[in-house]
Design an enzyme around this catalytic site. Structure first.
Site, PDB file in Angstrom:
ATOM      1  N   GLU A  32      38.740  36.056  46.032  1.00 10.13           N
ATOM      2  CA  GLU A  32      37.644  34.728  46.700  1.00 10.13           C
ATOM      3  C   GLU A  32      37.796  33.713  45.672  1.00 10.13           C
ATOM      4  OE1 GLU A  32      34.113  36.257  48.192  1.00 10.13           O
ATOM      5  OE2 GLU A  32      35.115  38.426  48.108  1.00 10.13           O
ATOM      6  N   TYR A  83      46.160  30.545  40.867  1.00  7.51           N
ATOM      7  CA  TYR A  83      46.435  31.916  41.728  1.00  7.51           C
ATOM      8  C   TYR A  83      47.715  31.864  42.354  1.00  7.51           C
ATOM      9  CZ  TYR A  83      41.800  33.554  40.485  1.00  7.51           C
ATOM     10  OH  TYR A  83      40.447  33.877  39.798  1.00  7.51           O
TER      11      TYR A  83
END
Length: 136
Positions: free
Chosen positions: A112, A124
Site C-alpha cells: 500500500e 514501485y
C-alpha cells in the site's frame, strides 16, 4: 553511494527503535504513529515476517517489513532515508525481500502507498508493481 558499503541484513531488536523513528518520519507522518519500537520488535520476532535493514557502513539507510502468507506476501512498511534515495538502496532492499519471497513460494506481493506519494508510486511502478485499487 559506494555500493561496496551497502549491506542488507535481518534486523535485530536493537534496530527496532531506529526503524520505528524512520516509520514515523517517512511513512506515518500526518497519521497516528502505530509502528513504534515495540511493534517493530514484535515483527522482528515473528516467524512469518522479515524485517530487513539496508546499512551503509554503520548508518541505517533504509528498512523493509514483509509478512509472508501461503502464496502471497504483504510489504507492510518500506522506507529509505532521503540522503540515500535514488542511489540504488531501495532497489537493492526490495530485491532482497523479493528473493526471499520467491524462495518461499510466494506468487504475489502486495503493498500500500498513499496516492499522493508520487515518488513511492513511481519507484514501485519501475520495479514492476502495478496499481490494483485506490481508496479515497
Amino acid at each position: 553511494m559506494n555500493p561496496s558499503k551497502l549491506t542488507i541484513r535481518l534486523a535485530t531488536r536493537a534496530d527496532a527503535a531506529r526503524i520505528g523513528e524512520m516509520s514515523r518520519a517517512y511513512i506515518e507522518h500526518g497519521l497516528g504513529w502505530s509502528w513504534d519500537a515495540r511493534r517493530v520488535a514484535h515483527s522482528i520476532a515473528q516467524r512469518d515476517t522479515n524485517v530487513a535493514v539496508a546499512m551503509m557502513g554503520k548508518d541505517m539507510a533504509g528498512f523493509g517489513i514483509m509478512r509472508y502468507h501461503d502464496s502471497d506476501a504483504h510489504l507492510m512498511l518500506f522506507a529509505v532515508r532521503p540522503p540515500y534515495r535514488r542511489q540504488g538502496v531501495g532497489t537493492a532492499l526490495l530485491a532482497w525481500l523479493e528473493a526471499i519471497a520467491v524462495t518461499a513460494g510466494v506468487e504475489l506481493i502486495w503493498l500500500e502507498a498513499r496516492a499522493t506519494n508520487t515518488e513511492a508510486l513511481a519507484f514501485y511502478r519501475a520495479g514492476g508493481y502495478r496499481l490494483l485499487d485506490t481508496m479515497r
